[in-house]
Motif scaffolding. Structure first.
Motif, PDB file in Angstrom:
ATOM      1  N   ALA A  40       0.686  -1.227  -0.098  1.00 12.69           N
ATOM      2  CA  ALA A  40       0.069   0.025   0.043  1.00 12.69           C
ATOM      3  C   ALA A  40       0.990   1.082   0.040  1.00 12.69           C
ATOM      4  CB  ALA A  40      -0.867   0.070   1.097  1.00 12.69           C
ATOM      5  N   SER A  42       0.598   4.151   0.956  1.00 11.07           N
ATOM      6  CA  SER A  42       0.479   4.780   2.393  1.00 11.07           C
ATOM      7  C   SER A  42       0.990   4.033   3.507  1.00 11.07           C
ATOM      8  CB  SER A  42      -1.041   5.035   2.748  1.00 11.07           C
ATOM      9  OG  SER A  42      -1.599   4.132   2.934  1.00 11.07           O
ATOM     10  N   ASP A 126      -6.704  -5.620  -5.131  1.00 14.65           N
ATOM     11  CA  ASP A 126      -6.719  -5.590  -6.662  1.00 14.65           C
ATOM     12  C   ASP A 126      -5.443  -6.175  -7.345  1.00 14.65           C
ATOM     13  OD1 ASP A 126      -4.964  -3.663  -5.866  1.00 14.65           O
ATOM     14  OD2 ASP A 126      -6.116  -1.811  -6.400  1.00 14.65           O
ATOM     15  N   ILE A 150     -11.597   3.856  -7.353  1.00  9.90           N
ATOM     16  CA  ILE A 150     -10.720   2.856  -8.051  1.00  9.90           C
ATOM     17  C   ILE A 150      -9.493   2.757  -6.924  1.00  9.90           C
ATOM     18  CG2 ILE A 150      -9.764   4.743  -9.326  1.00  9.90           C
ATOM     19  CD1 ILE A 150     -10.064   1.130 -10.533  1.00  9.90           C
ATOM     20  N   ASN A 151      -9.055   3.754  -6.386  1.00 11.55           N
ATOM     21  CA  ASN A 151      -8.119   3.729  -5.367  1.00 11.55           C
ATOM     22  C   ASN A 151      -8.408   3.052  -3.883  1.00 11.55           C
ATOM     23  OD1 ASN A 151      -9.576   5.919  -4.978  1.00 11.55           O
ATOM     24  ND2 ASN A 151      -7.716   6.852  -4.141  1.00 11.55           N
ATOM     25  N   ASP A 182      -2.131  -4.126  -9.312  1.00  7.05           N
ATOM     26  CA  ASP A 182      -2.974  -3.163 -10.224  1.00  7.05           C
ATOM     27  C   ASP A 182      -2.351  -2.034 -11.126  1.00  7.05           C
ATOM     28  OD1 ASP A 182      -1.538  -1.904  -8.113  1.00  7.05           O
ATOM     29  OD2 ASP A 182      -3.066  -0.233  -7.981  1.00  7.05           O
ATOM     30  N   GLN A 185      -3.313  -3.773 -14.406  1.00  9.79           N
ATOM     31  CA  GLN A 185      -4.808  -4.003 -14.654  1.00  9.79           C
ATOM     32  C   GLN A 185      -5.531  -3.194 -15.663  1.00  9.79           C
ATOM     33  OE1 GLN A 185      -5.987  -3.970 -10.661  1.00  9.79           O
ATOM     34  NE2 GLN A 185      -7.442  -2.265 -10.819  1.00  9.79           N
ATOM     35  N   MET A 186      -5.139  -1.727 -15.647  1.00 10.88           N
ATOM     36  CA  MET A 186      -5.824  -1.067 -16.549  1.00 10.88           C
ATOM     37  C   MET A 186      -5.388  -1.119 -18.072  1.00 10.88           C
ATOM     38  SD  MET A 186      -8.027   0.847 -14.661  1.00 10.88           S
ATOM     39  CE  MET A 186      -8.715   2.134 -15.722  1.00 10.88           C
ATOM     40  N   LEU A 187      -4.320  -1.971 -18.109  1.00  8.75           N
ATOM     41  CA  LEU A 187      -3.585  -2.170 -19.521  1.00  8.75           C
ATOM     42  C   LEU A 187      -4.126  -3.573 -19.994  1.00  8.75           C
ATOM     43  CD1 LEU A 187      -0.216  -0.707 -18.962  1.00  8.75           C
ATOM     44  CD2 LEU A 187      -2.322   0.562 -19.574  1.00  8.75           C
ATOM     45  N   SER A 227       9.153  -0.372 -21.105  1.00  7.55           N
ATOM     46  CA  SER A 227       8.938   0.412 -22.317  1.00  7.55           C
ATOM     47  C   SER A 227       8.078   1.655 -22.502  1.00  7.55           C
ATOM     48  CB  SER A 227       8.444  -0.635 -23.282  1.00  7.55           C
ATOM     49  OG  SER A 227       7.140  -1.074 -23.111  1.00  7.55           O
ATOM     50  N   ILE A 230       4.071   1.600 -22.116  1.00  7.38           N
ATOM     51  CA  ILE A 230       3.784   1.108 -20.810  1.00  7.38           C
ATOM     52  C   ILE A 230       3.670   2.133 -19.777  1.00  7.38           C
ATOM     53  CG2 ILE A 230       3.905  -0.314 -18.718  1.00  7.38           C
ATOM     54  CD1 ILE A 230       3.073  -2.355 -20.696  1.00  7.38           C
ATOM     55  N   SER A 232       4.186   5.454 -20.329  1.00 10.82           N
ATOM     56  CA  SER A 232       3.200   6.452 -20.695  1.00 10.82           C
ATOM     57  C   SER A 232       1.721   6.149 -20.011  1.00 10.82           C
ATOM     58  CB  SER A 232       3.244   6.942 -21.965  1.00 10.82           C
ATOM     59  OG  SER A 232       2.693   5.766 -22.825  1.00 10.82           O
ATOM     60  N   ARG A 233       1.337   5.103 -19.922  1.00  8.44           N
ATOM     61  CA  ARG A 233       0.036   4.834 -19.396  1.00  8.44           C
ATOM     62  C   ARG A 233      -0.050   4.478 -17.889  1.00  8.44           C
ATOM     63  NH1 ARG A 233      -3.130   1.955 -23.369  1.00  8.44           N
ATOM     64  NH2 ARG A 233      -4.474   1.706 -21.795  1.00  8.44           N
ATOM     65  N   ASP A 235       2.260   5.102 -13.848  1.00  9.84           N
ATOM     66  CA  ASP A 235       3.293   5.312 -13.261  1.00  9.84           C
ATOM     67  C   ASP A 235       3.407   4.738 -11.902  1.00  9.84           C
ATOM     68  OD1 ASP A 235       1.484   6.838 -12.082  1.00  9.84           O
ATOM     69  OD2 ASP A 235       2.451   8.747 -12.177  1.00  9.84           O
ATOM     70  N   ASP A 236       2.569   3.608 -11.785  1.00  8.44           N
ATOM     71  CA  ASP A 236       2.771   2.725 -10.637  1.00  8.44           C
ATOM     72  C   ASP A 236       3.893   1.720 -10.520  1.00  8.44           C
ATOM     73  OD1 ASP A 236       1.682   1.688  -8.133  1.00  8.44           O
ATOM     74  OD2 ASP A 236      -0.128   0.995  -9.116  1.00  8.44           O
TER      75      ASP A 236
ATOM     76  N   ILE B  11      -4.952  -2.628 -23.793  1.00 10.70           N
ATOM     77  CA  ILE B  11      -6.525  -2.033 -23.864  1.00 10.70           C
ATOM     78  C   ILE B  11      -6.706  -0.899 -23.582  1.00 10.70           C
ATOM     79  CG2 ILE B  11      -7.040  -2.843 -21.596  1.00 10.70           C
ATOM     80  CD1 ILE B  11      -9.878  -4.156 -22.738  1.00 10.70           C
ATOM     81  N   ASN B  13      -9.010   1.448 -21.713  1.00 11.30           N
ATOM     82  CA  ASN B  13     -10.115   1.605 -20.807  1.00 11.30           C
ATOM     83  C   ASN B  13     -10.271   3.087 -20.889  1.00 11.30           C
ATOM     84  OD1 ASN B  13     -10.930  -0.787 -19.476  1.00 11.30           O
ATOM     85  ND2 ASN B  13      -9.016  -1.091 -18.869  1.00 11.30           N
ATOM     86  N   TYR B 120     -13.760   5.881 -11.009  1.00 13.66           N
ATOM     87  CA  TYR B 120     -13.215   7.084 -10.347  1.00 13.66           C
ATOM     88  C   TYR B 120     -12.790   7.305  -9.240  1.00 13.66           C
ATOM     89  CZ  TYR B 120     -17.999   6.458  -8.696  1.00 13.66           C
ATOM     90  OH  TYR B 120     -19.099   5.920  -7.849  1.00 13.66           O
ATOM     91  N   GLN B 202      -2.812   5.925  -5.367  1.00 20.44           N
ATOM     92  CA  GLN B 202      -2.706   4.701  -5.310  1.00 20.44           C
ATOM     93  C   GLN B 202      -3.757   4.078  -4.367  1.00 20.44           C
ATOM     94  OE1 GLN B 202      -0.835   3.196  -7.616  1.00 20.44           O
ATOM     95  NE2 GLN B 202      -0.382   5.018  -8.304  1.00 20.44           N
ATOM     96  N   PRO B 203      -3.874   2.808  -4.064  1.00 16.95           N
ATOM     97  CA  PRO B 203      -4.642   2.380  -3.064  1.00 16.95           C
ATOM     98  C   PRO B 203      -4.333   2.884  -1.654  1.00 16.95           C
ATOM     99  CG  PRO B 203      -4.315   0.742  -4.469  1.00 16.95           C
ATOM    100  CD  PRO B 203      -3.553   1.823  -5.148  1.00 16.95           C
ATOM    101  N   ASP B 205      -4.204   5.720  -0.443  1.00 15.42           N
ATOM    102  CA  ASP B 205      -3.636   7.180  -0.183  1.00 15.42           C
ATOM    103  C   ASP B 205      -4.561   8.083   0.721  1.00 15.42           C
ATOM    104  OD1 ASP B 205      -1.133   6.409  -1.455  1.00 15.42           O
ATOM    105  OD2 ASP B 205      -1.616   7.654  -3.084  1.00 15.42           O
TER     106      ASP B 205
END
Lengths: 247, 217
Positions: A40, A42, A126, A150-151, A182, A185-187, A227, A230, A232-233, A235-236, B11, B13, B120, B202-203, B205
């Motif tokens: 996490a 935090s 997640d 989402i977070n 996570d 996961q969005m990609l 790369s 990745i 650019s989409r 920063d996690d 993908i 999204n 969101y 991030q989760p 936060d």
């Protein structure tokens, strides 16, 4: 078996260590054990918590399977639940060594146990576990767990965590098993449904099938995660563990 | 890199959204220097967020003003589509009605997100006022309290000049802040940074009004 866990660009900016961890093993009987954890953002010692969680899970599974593999899916289901309990114990131990509250060690945890007849998985938080079979089918066995936002997610260290494990048993021959945090996961998943995106997984599975040298494969996977398309989409931190069953 | 990895398709999204209502006092007392500084602040917000490629696609800004009436000057839009308005100031301070309008906009927006399968973050309401409400704020206060308790929205209040800070304290669950002088520019730079962070959270936060260079202590 190839896994890579790399630091996100956002975390580099903030000088936070990579909070993701992964661990895996293959038992003498050929059972695949894999775990990943995403610390996490935090939590003060998130990276330690994530590391203890995956180690705790894989150690337990290895020891337990040395005395025999479960004979039915119920047995596998219990095995996975027990692995979560032991992972949590390992994190609690770490927290007590630091004399710090366990929430400072918060992380998600994803566990997969696979043979050529079954895949047993579990997840808290997640990320997701996606498998592939010999017929080119790509299936998600777990899905990202988040609240309204989402977070917002659940962690292994949460008070109700062990009753919030998402478990699944898949009967069949899992040719490929992938676990990811996570950050990916969005990609890789259609969100918010959490269905896998085959154009992501099919080449990934082909890559692992074609890779004979684990070391160079790991480098390849890391450079893929680093790369520009990745980075650019997202920063996690990113963790991706992908395994292929070899006959 | 291996050919197979190069073949991996990602993908697309819908971008995760971070909604923020700017709830702005445009009553008579804000006229001249304060409203000019506020307008400048809105341009700073736009320019700062525009330089962040992730935030400019995720942050959605709406502007609600309250004076004798409540107006939705700008409904939710992402930063790349956002044209900072030039606001004028006159009339009373319908703060209660303004807050309720802002809460309504957020409820509506969340419904739209869900309907379109968009994920969101927790929305924000950011209120700036220099006065005391001339309408009843009781319903607004209760709604904020309820929303904050169930984490529906994060409500922040900033008082300018002779703002009734005691009243703000009563309305806002979070500690209201007092703007130093007319440092709107600093305030909006800070708000932009906070929105950048919130839109990439991030989760687990935490959000909140933290270190600021623009408020008096």
């Amino acid at each position: 078996m190839i896994g890579a866990s790399i630091q996100g660009s956002g975390h580099e900016r903030l000088a936070v260590p990579c909070q993701d961890a992964h661990s895996w093993a293959i038992t003498e009987q050929g059972v695949l054990l894999a775990a990943i954890a995403d610390g996490a953002g935090s939590a003060q010692y998130a990276e330690k918590g994530a590391a203890r969680a995956v180690e705790g899970a894989v150690h337990y599974l290895r020891d337990r399977l040395d005395s025999g593999t479960p004979t039915d899916s119920e047995g596998y289901s219990q095995l996975v639940s027990e692995a979560f309990r032991h992972a949590r114990l390992a994190v609690e131990q770490e927290a007590s060594n630091h004399e710090s509250p366990v929430r400072d060690f918060a992380s998600t945890l994803l566990i997969a146990v696979a043979t050529d007849k079954i895949a047993a998985v579990g997840q808290i938080g997640d990320g997701a576990i996606v498998i592939g079979d010999d017929e080119d089918n790509v299936m998600a066995l777990t899905r990202p767990e988040h609240g309204e936002y989402i977070n917002e997610t659940v962690f292994l260290t949460g008070p109700q965590a062990l009753s919030q494990i998402q478990t699944n048993i898949w009967i069949g021959k899992p040719r490929y098993v992938s676990l990811f945090s996570d950050g990916l996961q969005m990609l890789a998943l259609k969100m918010p449904e959490g269905t896998p995106h085959p154009p992501f997984f099919r080449p990934l599975f082909r890559f692992i099938a074609e890779t004979s040298d684990t070391l160079s494969g790991r480098e390849d996977l890391s450079s893929f995660l680093f790369s520009p398309r990745i980075r650019s989409r997202t920063d996690d931190d990113l963790t991706l563990l992908v395994c292929a069953h070899v006959d | 890199m291996s050919k197979a990895l190069e073949d991996i398709g990602l993908i697309e999204n819908p971008e995760q959204r971070c909604a923020c209502v700017l709830l702005l006092d445009t009553s008579g007392s804000m006229s001249e220097a304060p409203i000019a500084a506020l307008n400048e602040g809105l341009r700073v917000l736009h320019d700062t967020l525009s330089t962040d490629s992730v935030a400019s696609r995720r942050v959605e800004v709406a502007i609600v003003t309250f004076d004798s009436a409540v107006k939705v000057v700008q409904n939710f839009t992402t930063v790349d589509q956002f044209q900072p308005p030039t606001l004028g100031a006159s009339g009373n301070t319908s703060m209660g009605a303004g807050i309720e309008k802002a809460l309504d906009l957020i409820t509506e927006r969340k419904r739209a997100y869900v309907a379109h399968g968009i994920t969101y973050f927790r929305p924000w309401i950011f209120m700036i006022t220099d006065g005391a409400p001339t309408d009843s704020t009781e319903t607004a206060r209760l709604r904020i309290k309820d929303e904050e308790a169930r984490k529906g929205v994060a409500f922040f209040a900033v008082g300018v000049d002779s703002a009734d800070m005691a009243k703000l304290q009563e309305i806002s669950v979070r500690e209201p802040k007092k703007l130093r002088g007319l440092e709107f520019k600093e305030l909006f730079v800070w708000l932009s940074r906070s929105m950048q962070r919130a839109s990439q959270a991030q989760p687990d936060d935490q959000i909140g009004l933290q270190a600021t260079g623009w408020s008096t202590v």
